[in-house]
Design a protein around this motif. Sequence first.
Motif: not given
Length: 281
Positions: A143-168
């Motif tokens: 899910x565009x996180x390099x070689x770190x492994x499988x990950x999937x997430x869902x929720x309100x758009x603003x929070x999923x975007x923020x989650x992806x940003x912070x996790x990256x």
Amino acid sequence: MWVRTLDTGAEELVFCSDSRLSNGKRFDHCQKIFKFTRTDAAIGFAGDTDWAYPMIVAAVTAADVHLPSQTRALTLSKFKAHLINILNQMQREVHNYAKGEEIPGATFLFGGYDWWYKKFRIWRIEFSNRERRFTAHERTGSNAFGSLGKIEFSGDNEWTQEFRKKLKEKAQEKYGLAMNAPRGSKFNMEPLEVIRDLIRSANASHSIGGAPQAVKIYQFMNSADVGIFWPNVEQGRLYISGRPLLDYERATLKSILDPDTLNSTWCNGTPMQREIKSQPP
């Protein structure tokens, strides 16, 4: 939901969520992740609770009474197909609706350990407007996180975007810009750390809140709820599935977490027990 790799090389599938439901009010003690009796899988949801809750309860109940599911004779992929049949059956029974109200506004994340293929597998289950039914899409990459492994997430758009940003940001700080150094680096508990921080940054008007909740699926095909002291070990109570235990409740858990250090220990005691040993979660 992500595949976590321990220092020993063992893997776990970890589900994690906040505990807030919103529908004209805020309800912060709500379970969003559900285990199955077969113990090798779990399911969570995001979206409209008027769709998600009756469907997820029906799916869990139906899976638990279906003998091939109970015994794990159904492989994980066939079990997933069974769940989708249940969801589609329920959606077809909706009637007397206003235009557009027959479209489920819920997303389900399902995953577990597949004994046939000897690996963890995760799916995103959503309603297809074009096909007029629920369909599943398996997450095979990072899910565009390099070689770190499988990950999937869902929720309100603003929070999923923020989650992806912070996790990256966290992953690049720890593993480098390509998120693959040192070689063989894999997700540990970084997604839970990000969810913890997002919940702490939210307020009463936001759609996320409550305490973090988590479930683990192990390679030996058992599952476990994870207890979390919230908001911290010093001042918090023990939460399970988003709800704080009452003073008289006793819980036997395979692990509880200090949300700050992520140290873990086995627990058999009161909701106020705060002995956290310094060992990996």
